[in-house]
Design a protein around this motif. Structure first.
Motif, mmCIF file in Angstrom:
data_model
loop_
_atom_site.group_PDB
_atom_site.id
_atom_site.type_symbol
_atom_site.label_atom_id
_atom_site.label_comp_id
_atom_site.label_asym_id
_atom_site.label_seq_id
_atom_site.Cartn_x
_atom_site.Cartn_y
_atom_site.Cartn_z
ATOM 1 N N ARG A 73 16.907 16.936 44.338
ATOM 2 C CA ARG A 73 17.455 15.735 43.727
ATOM 3 C C ARG A 73 16.474 15.148 42.722
ATOM 4 O O ARG A 73 15.259 15.319 42.848
ATOM 5 C CB ARG A 73 17.743 14.663 44.785
ATOM 6 C CG ARG A 73 18.826 15.030 45.770
ATOM 7 C CD ARG A 73 18.921 13.978 46.856
ATOM 8 N NE ARG A 73 19.991 14.222 47.806
ATOM 9 C CZ ARG A 73 19.854 15.004 48.874
ATOM 10 N NH1 ARG A 73 18.725 15.636 49.107
ATOM 11 N NH2 ARG A 73 20.881 15.157 49.690
ATOM 12 N N TRP A 74 17.013 14.447 41.760
ATOM 13 C CA TRP A 74 16.229 13.592 40.879
ATOM 14 C C TRP A 74 16.621 12.148 41.147
ATOM 15 O O TRP A 74 17.807 11.821 41.295
ATOM 16 C CB TRP A 74 16.484 13.914 39.412
ATOM 17 C CG TRP A 74 15.834 15.181 38.945
ATOM 18 C CD1 TRP A 74 16.414 16.407 38.834
ATOM 19 C CD2 TRP A 74 14.489 15.341 38.498
ATOM 20 N NE1 TRP A 74 15.505 17.329 38.373
ATOM 21 C CE2 TRP A 74 14.316 16.693 38.146
ATOM 22 C CE3 TRP A 74 13.399 14.474 38.351
ATOM 23 C CZ2 TRP A 74 13.105 17.198 37.660
ATOM 24 C CZ3 TRP A 74 12.209 14.970 37.876
ATOM 25 C CH2 TRP A 74 12.062 16.313 37.534
ATOM 26 N N TYR A 75 15.606 11.321 41.204
ATOM 27 C CA TYR A 75 15.771 9.880 41.333
ATOM 28 C C TYR A 75 14.997 9.225 40.190
ATOM 29 O O TYR A 75 14.171 9.864 39.527
ATOM 30 C CB TYR A 75 15.194 9.368 42.659
ATOM 31 C CG TYR A 75 16.065 9.580 43.860
ATOM 32 C CD1 TYR A 75 16.244 10.840 44.415
ATOM 33 C CD2 TYR A 75 16.717 8.499 44.469
ATOM 34 C CE1 TYR A 75 17.043 11.031 45.537
ATOM 35 C CE2 TYR A 75 17.509 8.672 45.595
ATOM 36 C CZ TYR A 75 17.667 9.943 46.117
ATOM 37 O OH TYR A 75 18.467 10.114 47.217
ATOM 38 N N ARG A 76 15.244 7.948 39.986
ATOM 39 C CA ARG A 76 14.452 7.196 39.018
ATOM 40 C C ARG A 76 14.273 5.760 39.501
ATOM 41 O O ARG A 76 15.080 5.247 40.289
ATOM 42 C CB ARG A 76 15.105 7.202 37.637
ATOM 43 C CG ARG A 76 16.430 6.476 37.554
ATOM 44 C CD ARG A 76 17.051 6.699 36.172
ATOM 45 N NE ARG A 76 18.318 5.986 36.028
ATOM 46 C CZ ARG A 76 19.106 6.102 34.967
ATOM 47 N NH1 ARG A 76 18.775 6.907 33.941
ATOM 48 N NH2 ARG A 76 20.240 5.423 34.899
ATOM 49 N N LYS A 90 13.160 -2.714 39.763
ATOM 50 C CA LYS A 90 14.412 -2.270 40.376
ATOM 51 C C LYS A 90 14.133 -1.278 41.500
ATOM 52 O O LYS A 90 13.060 -0.698 41.583
ATOM 53 C CB LYS A 90 15.323 -1.620 39.327
ATOM 54 C CG LYS A 90 15.801 -2.587 38.248
ATOM 55 C CD LYS A 90 16.819 -1.926 37.352
ATOM 56 C CE LYS A 90 17.356 -2.895 36.320
ATOM 57 N NZ LYS A 90 18.372 -2.255 35.430
ATOM 58 N N GLU A 91 15.148 -1.072 42.327
ATOM 59 C CA GLU A 91 15.028 -0.103 43.412
ATOM 60 C C GLU A 91 15.181 1.319 42.864
ATOM 61 O O GLU A 91 15.796 1.531 41.819
ATOM 62 C CB GLU A 91 16.087 -0.371 44.478
ATOM 63 C CG GLU A 91 15.883 -1.676 45.226
ATOM 64 C CD GLU A 91 16.829 -1.821 46.409
ATOM 65 O OE1 GLU A 91 16.685 -2.799 47.151
ATOM 66 O OE2 GLU A 91 17.705 -0.961 46.579
ATOM 67 N N ARG A 92 14.646 2.268 43.601
ATOM 68 C CA ARG A 92 14.810 3.667 43.229
ATOM 69 C C ARG A 92 16.285 4.036 43.352
ATOM 70 O O ARG A 92 16.928 3.713 44.342
ATOM 71 C CB ARG A 92 13.959 4.550 44.131
ATOM 72 C CG ARG A 92 13.876 5.994 43.683
ATOM 73 C CD ARG A 92 12.873 6.779 44.525
ATOM 74 N NE ARG A 92 11.519 6.281 44.353
ATOM 75 C CZ ARG A 92 10.447 6.913 44.807
ATOM 76 N NH1 ARG A 92 10.572 8.073 45.438
ATOM 77 N NH2 ARG A 92 9.248 6.393 44.623
ATOM 78 N N TYR A 135 11.518 10.845 39.603
ATOM 79 C CA TYR A 135 10.961 11.557 40.740
ATOM 80 C C TYR A 135 11.893 12.697 41.158
ATOM 81 O O TYR A 135 13.113 12.525 41.161
ATOM 82 C CB TYR A 135 10.823 10.632 41.943
ATOM 83 C CG TYR A 135 9.936 9.436 41.742
ATOM 84 C CD1 TYR A 135 10.451 8.243 41.244
ATOM 85 C CD2 TYR A 135 8.580 9.493 42.068
ATOM 86 C CE1 TYR A 135 9.636 7.133 41.066
ATOM 87 C CE2 TYR A 135 7.756 8.386 41.899
ATOM 88 C CZ TYR A 135 8.295 7.212 41.399
ATOM 89 O OH TYR A 135 7.491 6.114 41.237
ATOM 90 N N CYS A 136 11.311 13.812 41.565
ATOM 91 C CA CYS A 136 12.130 14.834 42.211
ATOM 92 C C CYS A 136 11.905 14.767 43.719
ATOM 93 O O CYS A 136 10.833 14.347 44.184
ATOM 94 C CB CYS A 136 11.847 16.230 41.670
ATOM 95 S SG CYS A 136 10.218 16.870 42.031
ATOM 96 N N GLN A 193 5.273 12.936 42.536
ATOM 97 C CA GLN A 193 4.530 11.728 42.193
ATOM 98 C C GLN A 193 5.172 10.962 41.040
ATOM 99 O O GLN A 193 4.810 9.821 40.772
ATOM 100 C CB GLN A 193 3.082 12.088 41.820
ATOM 101 C CG GLN A 193 2.863 12.536 40.375
ATOM 102 C CD GLN A 193 3.480 13.885 40.036
ATOM 103 O OE1 GLN A 193 3.878 14.636 40.922
ATOM 104 N NE2 GLN A 193 3.564 14.188 38.751
ATOM 105 N N GLY A 194 6.117 11.596 40.354
ATOM 106 C CA GLY A 194 6.853 10.919 39.298
ATOM 107 C C GLY A 194 6.314 11.195 37.909
ATOM 108 O O GLY A 194 5.137 11.523 37.724
#
Length: 117
Positions: free
Chosen positions: A35-38, A43-45, A95-96, A109-110
């Motif tokens: 997954r990818w997040y940001r 703001k929240e992830r 982030y992955c 670690q982003g």
């Protein structure tokens, strides 16, 4: 030792493109959903995209659908995020994450993405 190392972030103008990479080690990459997040400042992830272990299923957040593409190369233990038509609202640390269909076991670690004119 488990590692997820993201790269490819940077500064880009609105409408531009970037490709993020996340190289994995220390676990069997091909068995993990990726997954990818940001996370934007203050703001929240948030979840961005998901790809199943053998790429047969890919899903996207509504905010990026049609602009971002997630892909993986199990031979290289790498997951990618191709980001096109970037907007200022896409500015965030990306982030992955690796895990199952229900959870994240490991995080990177982003890498910072900044969309600005």
């Amino acid at each position: 030792q488990v590692q997820l190392v993201e790269s490819g972030g940077g500064v880009v103008q609105p409408g531009g493109s970037l490709r993020l990479s996340c190289v994995a080690s220390g676990f069997t990459f091909s068995t993990k959903t990726m997954r990818w997040y940001r996370q934007a400042p203050g703001k929240e992830r948030e979840w961005v995209a998901r790809i199943s272990s053998y790429s047969d299923s890919r899903t996207y957040a509504d905010s990026v659908k049609g602009r971002f593409t997630i892909a993986r190369d199990n031979g290289k233990s790498t997951v990618y995020l191709q980001m096109n038509s970037l907007k200022p609202d896409d500015t965030a640390v990306y982030y992955c994450g690796a895990g199952s269909s229900l959870s994240i076991d490991y995080w990177g670690q982003g890498t910072q993405v900044t969309v600005s004119s």
